[in-house]
Scaffold this motif. Structure first.
Motif, PDB file in Angstrom:
ATOM      1  N   THR A 170      -8.884  14.669  16.961  1.00 36.60           N
ATOM      2  CA  THR A 170      -8.133  14.167  15.816  1.00 36.60           C
ATOM      3  C   THR A 170      -6.640  14.298  16.082  1.00 36.60           C
ATOM      4  OG1 THR A 170      -7.811  14.356  13.421  1.00 36.60           O
ATOM      5  CG2 THR A 170      -8.102  16.403  14.635  1.00 36.60           C
ATOM      6  N   VAL A 171      -5.861  13.386  15.519  1.00 38.48           N
ATOM      7  CA  VAL A 171      -4.399  13.437  15.556  1.00 38.48           C
ATOM      8  C   VAL A 171      -3.911  13.359  14.116  1.00 38.48           C
ATOM      9  CG1 VAL A 171      -2.279  12.262  16.255  1.00 38.48           C
ATOM     10  CG2 VAL A 171      -4.202  12.411  17.843  1.00 38.48           C
ATOM     11  N   MET A 172      -2.946  14.214  13.782  1.00 39.33           N
ATOM     12  CA  MET A 172      -2.504  14.294  12.393  1.00 39.33           C
ATOM     13  C   MET A 172      -0.996  14.505  12.329  1.00 39.33           C
ATOM     14  SD  MET A 172      -3.773  17.020   9.484  1.00 39.33           S
ATOM     15  CE  MET A 172      -2.820  18.390  10.169  1.00 39.33           C
ATOM     16  N   LEU A 173      -0.371  13.933  11.311  1.00 43.20           N
ATOM     17  CA  LEU A 173       1.034  14.172  10.992  1.00 43.20           C
ATOM     18  C   LEU A 173       1.078  14.946   9.681  1.00 43.20           C
ATOM     19  CD1 LEU A 173       4.011  13.624  11.796  1.00 43.20           C
ATOM     20  CD2 LEU A 173       3.919  11.623  10.282  1.00 43.20           C
ATOM     21  N   GLN A 174       1.783  16.080   9.671  1.00 43.51           N
ATOM     22  CA  GLN A 174       1.765  16.939   8.490  1.00 43.51           C
ATOM     23  C   GLN A 174       3.166  17.355   8.065  1.00 43.51           C
ATOM     24  OE1 GLN A 174      -1.313  20.055   7.776  1.00 43.51           O
ATOM     25  NE2 GLN A 174       0.365  21.505   8.060  1.00 43.51           N
ATOM     26  N   ASN A 175       3.385  17.310   6.761  1.00 39.92           N
ATOM     27  CA  ASN A 175       4.600  17.842   6.146  1.00 39.92           C
ATOM     28  C   ASN A 175       4.245  19.170   5.479  1.00 39.92           C
ATOM     29  OD1 ASN A 175       5.954  17.378   2.950  1.00 39.92           O
ATOM     30  ND2 ASN A 175       7.128  18.185   4.658  1.00 39.92           N
ATOM     31  N   GLN A 203      14.865  46.162 -16.765  1.00 45.57           N
ATOM     32  CA  GLN A 203      15.632  45.174 -16.012  1.00 45.57           C
ATOM     33  C   GLN A 203      14.746  44.454 -14.990  1.00 45.57           C
ATOM     34  OE1 GLN A 203      19.157  46.872 -14.258  1.00 45.57           O
ATOM     35  NE2 GLN A 203      20.182  47.175 -16.228  1.00 45.57           N
ATOM     36  N   ARG A 204      15.104  43.204 -14.701  1.00 48.06           N
ATOM     37  CA  ARG A 204      14.310  42.391 -13.775  1.00 48.06           C
ATOM     38  C   ARG A 204      15.243  41.539 -12.924  1.00 48.06           C
ATOM     39  NH1 ARG A 204      11.803  39.732 -17.220  1.00 48.06           N
ATOM     40  NH2 ARG A 204      12.758  37.666 -17.046  1.00 48.06           N
ATOM     41  N   ILE A 205      15.009  41.556 -11.605  1.00 43.68           N
ATOM     42  CA  ILE A 205      15.808  40.764 -10.672  1.00 43.68           C
ATOM     43  C   ILE A 205      14.858  40.022  -9.739  1.00 43.68           C
ATOM     44  CG2 ILE A 205      17.635  40.800  -8.937  1.00 43.68           C
ATOM     45  CD1 ILE A 205      18.451  43.563  -9.989  1.00 43.68           C
ATOM     46  N   SER A 206      15.061  38.713  -9.589  1.00 42.20           N
ATOM     47  CA  SER A 206      14.224  37.896  -8.712  1.00 42.20           C
ATOM     48  C   SER A 206      15.075  37.267  -7.623  1.00 42.20           C
ATOM     49  CB  SER A 206      13.514  36.792  -9.507  1.00 42.20           C
ATOM     50  OG  SER A 206      12.617  37.344 -10.455  1.00 42.20           O
ATOM     51  N   PHE A 207      14.555  37.323  -6.387  1.00 45.99           N
ATOM     52  CA  PHE A 207      15.206  36.707  -5.230  1.00 45.99           C
ATOM     53  C   PHE A 207      14.272  35.661  -4.640  1.00 45.99           C
ATOM     54  CE2 PHE A 207      16.657  41.141  -5.403  1.00 45.99           C
ATOM     55  CZ  PHE A 207      18.032  40.974  -5.481  1.00 45.99           C
ATOM     56  N   ALA A 208      14.859  34.567  -4.175  1.00 46.46           N
ATOM     57  CA  ALA A 208      14.072  33.508  -3.536  1.00 46.46           C
ATOM     58  C   ALA A 208      14.934  32.792  -2.504  1.00 46.46           C
ATOM     59  CB  ALA A 208      13.564  32.507  -4.575  1.00 46.46           C
ATOM     60  N   PRO A 209      14.361  32.397  -1.379  1.00 43.08           N
ATOM     61  CA  PRO A 209      15.114  31.632  -0.378  1.00 43.08           C
ATOM     62  C   PRO A 209      15.067  30.141  -0.699  1.00 43.08           C
ATOM     63  CG  PRO A 209      12.933  32.081   0.452  1.00 43.08           C
ATOM     64  CD  PRO A 209      12.990  32.704  -0.922  1.00 43.08           C
ATOM     65  N   ASP A 210      15.854  29.370   0.022  1.00 41.87           N
ATOM     66  CA  ASP A 210      15.748  27.920  -0.102  1.00 41.87           C
ATOM     67  C   ASP A 210      14.392  27.472   0.433  1.00 41.87           C
ATOM     68  OD1 ASP A 210      18.336  27.743  -1.082  1.00 41.87           O
ATOM     69  OD2 ASP A 210      19.204  27.579   0.923  1.00 41.87           O
ATOM     70  N   PRO A 211      13.701  26.595  -0.273  1.00 42.63           N
ATOM     71  CA  PRO A 211      12.418  26.097   0.243  1.00 42.63           C
ATOM     72  C   PRO A 211      12.616  25.371   1.571  1.00 42.63           C
ATOM     73  CG  PRO A 211      12.699  25.545  -2.082  1.00 42.63           C
ATOM     74  CD  PRO A 211      14.016  26.040  -1.598  1.00 42.63           C
ATOM     75  N   SER A 212      11.669  25.532   2.468  1.00 42.34           N
ATOM     76  CA  SER A 212      11.742  24.845   3.763  1.00 42.34           C
ATOM     77  C   SER A 212      10.960  23.536   3.695  1.00 42.34           C
ATOM     78  CB  SER A 212      11.179  25.735   4.873  1.00 42.34           C
ATOM     79  OG  SER A 212       9.801  25.987   4.656  1.00 42.34           O
ATOM     80  N   TRP A 213      11.372  22.584   4.525  1.00 42.00           N
ATOM     81  CA  TRP A 213      10.735  21.263   4.569  1.00 42.00           C
ATOM     82  C   TRP A 213      10.525  20.917   6.032  1.00 42.00           C
ATOM     83  CZ3 TRP A 213      11.002  16.115   5.999  1.00 42.00           C
ATOM     84  CH2 TRP A 213      10.268  15.217   5.212  1.00 42.00           C
ATOM     85  N   ARG A 214       9.250  20.963   6.461  1.00 48.51           N
ATOM     86  CA  ARG A 214       8.933  20.783   7.874  1.00 48.51           C
ATOM     87  C   ARG A 214       8.037  19.575   8.088  1.00 48.51           C
ATOM     88  NH1 ARG A 214       9.852  25.289  11.132  1.00 48.51           N
ATOM     89  NH2 ARG A 214      10.730  27.080  10.029  1.00 48.51           N
ATOM     90  N   LEU A 215       8.140  19.000   9.276  1.00 43.13           N
ATOM     91  CA  LEU A 215       7.330  17.844   9.628  1.00 43.13           C
ATOM     92  C   LEU A 215       6.983  17.927  11.108  1.00 43.13           C
ATOM     93  CD1 LEU A 215       6.219  15.087   8.523  1.00 43.13           C
ATOM     94  CD2 LEU A 215       8.286  14.044   9.498  1.00 43.13           C
ATOM     95  N   GLY A 216       5.735  17.585  11.428  1.00 41.91           N
ATOM     96  CA  GLY A 216       5.369  17.632  12.831  1.00 41.91           C
ATOM     97  C   GLY A 216       3.961  17.135  13.096  1.00 41.91           C
ATOM     98  N   PRO A 217       3.633  16.883  14.371  1.00 44.42           N
ATOM     99  CA  PRO A 217       2.315  16.368  14.753  1.00 44.42           C
ATOM    100  C   PRO A 217       1.333  17.504  15.081  1.00 44.42           C
ATOM    101  CG  PRO A 217       3.766  16.298  16.641  1.00 44.42           C
ATOM    102  CD  PRO A 217       4.573  16.886  15.511  1.00 44.42           C
ATOM    103  N   TYR A 218       0.054  17.198  14.934  1.00 47.34           N
ATOM    104  CA  TYR A 218      -1.025  18.127  15.282  1.00 47.34           C
ATOM    105  C   TYR A 218      -2.074  17.387  16.099  1.00 47.34           C
ATOM    106  CZ  TYR A 218       0.631  21.737  12.056  1.00 47.34           C
ATOM    107  OH  TYR A 218       1.369  22.701  11.433  1.00 47.34           O
ATOM    108  N   LEU A 219      -2.689  18.104  17.014  1.00 50.54           N
ATOM    109  CA  LEU A 219      -3.777  17.566  17.822  1.00 50.54           C
ATOM    110  C   LEU A 219      -4.945  18.530  17.753  1.00 50.54           C
ATOM    111  CD1 LEU A 219      -4.882  15.485  19.883  1.00 50.54           C
ATOM    112  CD2 LEU A 219      -3.899  16.929  21.698  1.00 50.54           C
ATOM    113  N   GLY A 220      -6.138  17.989  17.465  1.00 44.73           N
ATOM    114  CA  GLY A 220      -7.311  18.838  17.333  1.00 44.73           C
ATOM    115  C   GLY A 220      -8.427  18.422  18.271  1.00 44.73           C
ATOM    116  N   TRP A 221      -9.151  19.414  18.776  1.00 46.59           N
ATOM    117  CA  TRP A 221     -10.369  19.198  19.559  1.00 46.59           C
ATOM    118  C   TRP A 221     -11.459  20.079  18.961  1.00 46.59           C
ATOM    119  CZ3 TRP A 221     -13.006  22.770  22.853  1.00 46.59           C
ATOM    120  CH2 TRP A 221     -14.112  22.219  23.520  1.00 46.59           C
TER     121      TRP A 221
END
Length: 406
Positions: free
Chosen positions: A94-99, A114-132
Motif C-alpha cells: 500500500t502507498v498512502m499520503l497522510q496529514n 489557582q489554575r495555569i494551562s500551557f500548550a504549544p503551537d499545534p503541528s501540521w505535518r504531511l508525508g508519504p507512507y509505504l506498507g508491506w
C-alpha cells in the motif's frame, strides 16, 4: 514487542531440540534387539527405574506437546477472524499520503484554587507512507516551520501504534520544544487574566514516554485494524470489550521566576487590578518526575453505516498508580512501605475514526487522545495530548489466494 518476539523465538528454539530429544529417548528402547539389553531391562534391578523413566519421559513429552500447541493456538488467533464480519486484506502493498496534526496541553492546579494551562503551537505535518503486509513505514515533514528559522530542535516526537485482531500496542515519546504559550490562567475570582492568554512562554519543559497494551475480546468479529490501519475491512457492525495495561514516565519543569515576571509585566504594571496578582507558592515546584502504572478497561464499536463506510469509537478508562521520582536511584525504588491509596488516579484513552475503503482505495480520518492525572496534597496536574490523522491511499499487489477474486 521486539523483546517479546525475541523471547518467544528463543523459547521455541529451546523447546524444539528438547521435544526431539524426548522423541528419540522414547523410540530408542523399542529399536534395541540385543538380548543383553533385554536381559538387563527385564531384571529386577532396572525394571523399576526403566518404568519410572518411561513414565517421566511420557509425561514430559505430553507437557512440551501441550505447551507447543498452546503457543501455536495463541499465534493463530492473531489472524483468526469471522469473515462474515471482517474481510481480510487482499493486497501485499500500500502507498498512502497522510496529514498529521498534534496537540497537547498541561494544566497545573494549586492548593488555593489557582489554575495555569500551557500548550504549544499545534503541528501540521504531511508525508508519504509505504506498507508491506503489516509493516508500515513513513515520514512526515513539519510544514508549519519548514521555512522558519525558529529553534524547534528540542521538540521531538515518536508515535507507533500496532493493531491486530487480538492485541493492540501504543508506543509514544514526546519532548517539548520552545513554542509553548499560556493557554489559560486563573489567579483568583477578582483578577482578570485576559492579558495573559496566548502569551509566549519558553520556561516550560515536559516529556512523556510510555507503552499501552490491550487485549480485544471479540476479535473475531470486531476489527481495530479496519478502523486504524486499513489492513482489513469491517463488513458488519460489531463491538468488543477490551482490557489493557499501561506504563508511562512523566517529567514537568517550570521556570517560575520567568512566569512571575510575565505576570508582573502583563497584569500588575499594565492593568489596574484591585488585588495584586501573585502565583500561589504551593504551585512552585522545581521539577516533577513520576511513573504511571495503569490497568484499563474499555469498549469499542465499529459501525458500518453504509457500503464501504465505517465509523469507530472507543474509550478506555484506567486505574493508575503514580510513583514519584526524586532522581536518587535508591529512593526511587518501589517500596511497599511507601504505598499510599492517595496515589491512585484515573487515566483515559479515546479513539475515533471514520474510513471509506473499497478494498483497493481508501481514505479517512482518525484521532487518538490520551489523558493523565497526578495529584498531591499541595498541587495536581492534568496532561492530555492527541493526534489527528487525515489520509488517502491505494493498495496494490494482490496476494496469491485472491488473484482470481474480483
Amino acid at each position: 514487542m521486539r523483546k517479546i518476539g525475541i523471547i518467544v523465538g528463543l523459547l521455541f528454539l529451546v523447546l524444539l531440540p528438547l521435544m526431539a530429544a524426548e522423541r528419540d529417548t522414547l523410540e530408542c528402547p523399542v529399536r534395541q534387539d540385543s538380548s543383553l539389553i533385554k536381559t538387563l531391562f527385564n531384571s529386577s534391578m532396572f525394571k523399576g527405574n526403566t518404568q519410572d523413566s518411561l513414565i517421566r519421559a511420557r509425561h514430559e513429552r505430553t507437557f512440551f506437546h501441550r505447551l507447543g500447541k498452546t503457543f501455536t493456538t495463541f499465534f493463530r488467533e492473531f489472524s483468526n477472524i469471522d469473515e462474515r464480519y471482517i474481510e481480510p486484506q487482499h493486497f501485499n502493498y500500500t502507498v498512502m499520503l497522510q496529514n498529521t496534526n498534534t496537540y497537547e496541553e498541561y494544566t497545573l492546579y494549586g492548593k488555593e484554587g489557582q489554575r495555569i494551562s500551557f500548550a504549544p503551537d499545534p503541528s501540521w505535518r504531511l508525508g508519504p507512507y509505504l506498507g508491506w503486509r503489516w509493516v508500515f513505514l513513513g515520514y512526515t515533514l513539519d510544514l508549519k516551520h519548514i521555512n522558519t528559522k525558529d529553534n524547534h530542535s528540542s521538540k521531538k516526537e515518536f508515535n507507533l501504534s500496532l493493531y491486530s485482531s487480538l492485541l493492540g500496542v501504543d508506543l509514544f515519546w514526546r519532548q517539548t520544544g520552545n513554542d509553548y504559550h499560556i493557554q489559560r490562567m486563573n489567579l483568583g475570582d477578582h483578577i482578570n487574566t485576559d492579558a495573559l492568554r496566548k502569551v509566549s512562554f519558553d520556561g516550560f519543559k515536559s516529556s512523556i514516554k510510555g507503552l499501552n497494551l490491550y487485549y480485544i475480546f471479540n476479535h473475531r468479529k470486531f476489527s481495530y485494524p479496519a478502523a486504524y490501519s486499513q489492513s482489513t475491512r469491517q463488513k458488519k457492525s460489531a463491538g468488543s470489550w477490551m482490557v489493557g495495561l499501561g506504563y508511562t514516565q512523566h517529567q514537568l519543569e517550570v521556570d517560575w521566576d520567568k512566569l512571575s515576571a510575565i505576570v508582573d509585566e502583563r497584569l500588575n504594571q499594565k492593568t489596574k487590578q484591585q488585588l495584586e496578582a501573585k502565583i500561589d507558592s504551593s504551585l512552585m515546584f522545581s521539577k516533577v518526575k513520576y511513573s504511571d502504572y495503569s490497568a484499563t478497561v474499555g469498549y469499542g464499536y465499529n459501525w458500518v453505516f453504509a457500503k464501504n463506510w465505517l465509523f469507530n469509537a472507543s474509550l478506555s478508562v484506567g486505574l493508575a498508580y503514580n510513583h514519584s521520582k526524586s532522581g536518587d536511584p535508591e529512593k526511587d525504588k518501589f517500596d511497599l512501605k511507601n504505598f499510599n491509596f492517595k496515589n491512585f488516579n484515573f487515566d483515559g484513552v479515546g479513539r475515533f475514526g471514520v474510513v471509506w475503503n473499497n478494498d483497493r482505495w481508501y481514505a479517512g480520518a482518525s484521532t487518538v487522545i490520551h489523558s493523565y492525572n497526578y495529584h498531591k496534597d499541595h498541587f495536581s496536574t492534568n496532561s492530555s495530548f492527541g493526534s489527528l490523522n487525515i489520509y488517502v491511499g491505494v493498495n496494490f499487489g494482490k496476494k496469491r489466494e485472491y488473484k482470481n477474486v474480483k
